[in-house]
Motif scaffolding. Structure first.
Motif, PDB file in Angstrom:
ATOM      1  N   ILE A 181      -1.069  -0.359  -8.313  1.00 30.25           N
ATOM      2  CA  ILE A 181      -2.233  -0.164  -7.338  1.00 30.25           C
ATOM      3  C   ILE A 181      -2.591   1.176  -6.953  1.00 30.25           C
ATOM      4  O   ILE A 181      -4.015   1.399  -6.683  1.00 30.25           O
ATOM      5  CB  ILE A 181      -1.845  -1.118  -5.972  1.00 30.25           C
ATOM      6  CG1 ILE A 181      -1.514  -2.456  -6.505  1.00 30.25           C
ATOM      7  CG2 ILE A 181      -2.896  -1.184  -5.003  1.00 30.25           C
ATOM      8  CD1 ILE A 181      -0.808  -3.332  -5.521  1.00 30.25           C
ATOM      9  N   TYR A 182      -1.554   1.892  -6.800  1.00 28.88           N
ATOM     10  CA  TYR A 182      -2.074   3.585  -6.512  1.00 28.88           C
ATOM     11  C   TYR A 182      -2.891   4.074  -7.584  1.00 28.88           C
ATOM     12  O   TYR A 182      -3.808   4.641  -7.109  1.00 28.88           O
ATOM     13  CB  TYR A 182      -0.822   4.156  -6.263  1.00 28.88           C
ATOM     14  CG  TYR A 182      -0.996   5.791  -6.344  1.00 28.88           C
ATOM     15  CD1 TYR A 182      -1.601   6.668  -5.310  1.00 28.88           C
ATOM     16  CD2 TYR A 182      -0.542   6.443  -7.285  1.00 28.88           C
ATOM     17  CE1 TYR A 182      -1.615   7.679  -5.277  1.00 28.88           C
ATOM     18  CE2 TYR A 182      -0.691   8.044  -7.485  1.00 28.88           C
ATOM     19  CZ  TYR A 182      -1.225   8.471  -6.346  1.00 28.88           C
ATOM     20  OH  TYR A 182      -1.504   9.948  -6.342  1.00 28.88           O
TER      21      TYR A 182
ATOM     22  N   ILE B 138       3.517   0.106  -6.541  1.00 30.63           N
ATOM     23  CA  ILE B 138       2.931   0.335  -5.006  1.00 30.63           C
ATOM     24  C   ILE B 138       2.652   1.666  -4.678  1.00 30.63           C
ATOM     25  O   ILE B 138       3.719   2.479  -5.287  1.00 30.63           O
ATOM     26  CB  ILE B 138       3.627  -0.644  -4.061  1.00 30.63           C
ATOM     27  CG1 ILE B 138       3.501  -2.043  -4.090  1.00 30.63           C
ATOM     28  CG2 ILE B 138       2.851  -0.306  -2.629  1.00 30.63           C
ATOM     29  CD1 ILE B 138       4.827  -2.806  -3.506  1.00 30.63           C
TER      30      ILE B 138
ATOM     31  N   ASP C 173       0.177   4.197  -1.560  1.00 33.36           N
ATOM     32  CA  ASP C 173      -1.034   4.430  -1.012  1.00 33.36           C
ATOM     33  C   ASP C 173      -1.820   5.514  -1.217  1.00 33.36           C
ATOM     34  O   ASP C 173      -1.101   6.567  -1.829  1.00 33.36           O
ATOM     35  CB  ASP C 173      -1.133   4.158   0.588  1.00 33.36           C
ATOM     36  CG  ASP C 173      -1.978   3.523   1.329  1.00 33.36           C
ATOM     37  OD1 ASP C 173      -3.331   3.442   0.807  1.00 33.36           O
ATOM     38  OD2 ASP C 173      -1.764   2.907   2.267  1.00 33.36           O
TER      39      ASP C 173
ATOM     40  N   PRO D 193       2.687   1.921   2.229  1.00 31.11           N
ATOM     41  CA  PRO D 193       1.493   1.101   2.691  1.00 31.11           C
ATOM     42  C   PRO D 193       1.347   1.452   4.195  1.00 31.11           C
ATOM     43  O   PRO D 193       2.412   1.779   5.044  1.00 31.11           O
ATOM     44  CB  PRO D 193       1.676  -0.402   2.508  1.00 31.11           C
ATOM     45  CG  PRO D 193       2.632  -0.063   1.178  1.00 31.11           C
ATOM     46  CD  PRO D 193       3.762   1.106   1.318  1.00 31.11           C
TER      47      PRO D 193
ATOM     48  N   ILE E 236      -5.649   2.045   1.374  1.00 33.38           N
ATOM     49  CA  ILE E 236      -5.681   0.827   0.908  1.00 33.38           C
ATOM     50  C   ILE E 236      -5.374  -0.249   1.958  1.00 33.38           C
ATOM     51  O   ILE E 236      -4.192  -0.268   2.569  1.00 33.38           O
ATOM     52  CB  ILE E 236      -4.569   0.896  -0.250  1.00 33.38           C
ATOM     53  CG1 ILE E 236      -5.012   1.907  -1.298  1.00 33.38           C
ATOM     54  CG2 ILE E 236      -4.625  -0.712  -0.904  1.00 33.38           C
ATOM     55  CD1 ILE E 236      -3.974   1.865  -2.456  1.00 33.38           C
TER      56      ILE E 236
ATOM     57  N   TYR F 134      -3.456  -2.839   2.159  1.00 37.27           N
ATOM     58  CA  TYR F 134      -2.252  -3.611   1.399  1.00 37.27           C
ATOM     59  C   TYR F 134      -2.141  -5.031   1.957  1.00 37.27           C
ATOM     60  O   TYR F 134      -1.598  -5.730   1.205  1.00 37.27           O
ATOM     61  CB  TYR F 134      -0.939  -2.807   1.559  1.00 37.27           C
ATOM     62  CG  TYR F 134      -1.107  -1.872   0.176  1.00 37.27           C
ATOM     63  CD1 TYR F 134      -0.359  -2.621  -1.034  1.00 37.27           C
ATOM     64  CD2 TYR F 134      -1.013  -0.614   0.162  1.00 37.27           C
ATOM     65  CE1 TYR F 134      -0.477  -1.887  -2.141  1.00 37.27           C
ATOM     66  CE2 TYR F 134      -0.965   0.135  -0.834  1.00 37.27           C
ATOM     67  CZ  TYR F 134      -0.761  -0.168  -1.901  1.00 37.27           C
ATOM     68  OH  TYR F 134      -0.455   0.192  -3.152  1.00 37.27           O
TER      69      TYR F 134
ATOM     70  N   PHE G  97      -1.828  -7.700  -0.800  1.00 36.25           N
ATOM     71  CA  PHE G  97      -0.560  -8.295  -1.064  1.00 36.25           C
ATOM     72  C   PHE G  97      -0.922 -10.039  -0.706  1.00 36.25           C
ATOM     73  O   PHE G  97      -0.321 -10.973  -1.577  1.00 36.25           O
ATOM     74  CB  PHE G  97       0.539  -7.992   0.099  1.00 36.25           C
ATOM     75  CG  PHE G  97       1.134  -6.736  -0.471  1.00 36.25           C
ATOM     76  CD1 PHE G  97       1.122  -6.437  -1.711  1.00 36.25           C
ATOM     77  CD2 PHE G  97       1.749  -6.081   0.401  1.00 36.25           C
ATOM     78  CE1 PHE G  97       1.585  -4.934  -2.285  1.00 36.25           C
ATOM     79  CE2 PHE G  97       2.347  -4.639  -0.141  1.00 36.25           C
ATOM     80  CZ  PHE G  97       2.061  -4.166  -1.297  1.00 36.25           C
TER      81      PHE G  97
ATOM     82  N   TYR H 226       6.360  -2.202   5.210  1.00 34.80           N
ATOM     83  CA  TYR H 226       6.633  -3.266   4.316  1.00 34.80           C
ATOM     84  C   TYR H 226       6.701  -4.695   5.020  1.00 34.80           C
ATOM     85  O   TYR H 226       6.025  -5.906   4.715  1.00 34.80           O
ATOM     86  CB  TYR H 226       7.581  -3.255   3.452  1.00 34.80           C
ATOM     87  CG  TYR H 226       7.168  -2.400   2.124  1.00 34.80           C
ATOM     88  CD1 TYR H 226       6.654  -2.966   0.908  1.00 34.80           C
ATOM     89  CD2 TYR H 226       7.408  -0.971   2.228  1.00 34.80           C
ATOM     90  CE1 TYR H 226       6.160  -2.150  -0.055  1.00 34.80           C
ATOM     91  CE2 TYR H 226       6.941  -0.090   1.107  1.00 34.80           C
ATOM     92  CZ  TYR H 226       6.651  -0.890   0.048  1.00 34.80           C
ATOM     93  OH  TYR H 226       5.861  -0.079  -1.206  1.00 34.80           O
TER      94      TYR H 226
ATOM     95  N   VAL I 108       2.978  -5.509   6.487  1.00 31.60           N
ATOM     96  CA  VAL I 108       1.966  -5.775   5.294  1.00 31.60           C
ATOM     97  C   VAL I 108       2.401  -6.988   4.370  1.00 31.60           C
ATOM     98  O   VAL I 108       1.451  -7.202   3.537  1.00 31.60           O
ATOM     99  CB  VAL I 108       1.459  -4.640   4.321  1.00 31.60           C
ATOM    100  CG1 VAL I 108       0.935  -3.355   4.855  1.00 31.60           C
ATOM    101  CG2 VAL I 108       2.758  -4.084   3.448  1.00 31.60           C
TER     102      VAL I 108
END
Length: 306
Positions: free
Chosen positions: A220-221, A246, A248, A255, A260, A262, A266, A299, A302
């Motif tokens: 995703i990064y 993952i 950011d 995150p 982002i 997240y 997610f 975590y 999110v």
């Protein structure tokens, strides 16, 4: 040589000198939330070293006690055979999954799979064969593959054809063992000149290879930097995505430290029915024990969906 018993039942005592380090793990605060996360996040080595100590064994135990259900180690193939077995047995005892490891030597400045040269093909296939044994020892199913640098002397179509050809041969090695190589597109800012950079490109290659052993690692990064449009692209290439990572942006930290959203990303991934691993391939925004607590808190925040 240092020895310790790490399985809960105390049956197995294995030499683990390279994994032990300084003991630092303590039982978690009972007031802290240690329930399993709603998604299968996988921390990396040393992500919680200030809380758990330098022992990788203690770090993994700490991860499990904090609710993480998987572990990811890019350098697993570089570890000794004994250490690979020890980690695999530890993860099994804790009912944790092993995430990706890097399957081969990545050339950051030289064309390899794109070039079609025999020496690079032979080296890559030998690494894939070796990675089968690594996966068996540590209990992994997925391994990361990066096709290398662009070959500026060849048209893009020619390079793509070379990559597809070699990946098909790798799948012949992996398929009998139900193992999966996941192709990771990398962003142009951190890794300029790499052949594979976009999720659409990885999708095209996976469709051409046409094997259950060749899928996409959607980092995703990286993809936020390269193309953005995260949720629509995840939808577009969903049937070939087998793994997420993952980080950011900017900063490649946990995150909530960047741009982002997240929580929404997610939630979308979970609503699509994803049951796989999401590797926490990022640094900590604050490099101390308090920073490690913030990673866990981020975590939790999110992954709590209404």
């Amino acid at each position: 040589m240092i020895r310790r018993k790490f399985l809960k039942n105390g049956v197995l005592a294995i030499s683990a000198s390279s994994l032990l380090g300084t003991k630092g793990f303590t039982q978690p605060n009972q007031n802290e939330n240690s329930d399993p996360f709603s998604m299968d996040f996988a921390p990396h080595p040393n992500m919680f070293q200030h809380s758990a100590g330098s022992s990788l064994i203690d770090q993994i135990k700490f991860m499990a006690d904090k609710g993480f259900r998987s572990f990811e180690d890019n350098d697993m193939a570089k570890r000794s055979i004994d250490d690979q077995k020890i980690l695999g047995q530890l993860l099994n005892s804790l009912k944790m999954r092993m995430g990706v490891f890097v399957a081969h030597k990545i050339y950051w400045n030289e064309p390899t799979l794109t070039s079609g040269k025999k020496e690079f093909i032979d080296e890559f296939l030998a690494s894939i064969k070796s990675s089968v044994e690594v996966a068996k020892r540590c209990g992994a199913r997925w391994m990361t593959v990066v096709p290398g640098h662009l070959d500026l002397g060849k048209e893009m179509g020619h390079q793509t054809s070379n990559v597809i050809s070699i990946l098909r041969r790798a799948c012949e090695i992996l398929e009998p063992h139900n193992l999966v190589m996941v192709l990771e597109p990398l962003n142009f800012r951190d890794h300029p000149g790499m052949f594979l950079s976009k999720s659409s490109q990885a999708y095209e290659i996976c469709k051409a290879v046409n094997s259950p052993s060749c899928k996409i690692l959607f980092d995703i990064y990286h993809q936020q930097i390269t193309e953005g449009n995260l949720i629509p692209n995840i939808d577009s290439y969903w049937d070939e995505i087998a793994y997420f990572q993952i980080g950011d942006n900017p900063g490649r930290k946990e995150p909530t430290t960047g741009e982002i959203n997240y929580l929404n990303v997610f939630k979308h991934i979970q609503n699509k029915g994803y049951k796989g691993i999401l590797g926490m391939e990022h640094g900590n925004s604050i490099p101390n024990q308090e920073g490690e607590k913030l990673v866990i808190k981020a975590y939790r925040n999110v992954s709590q969906f209404s």
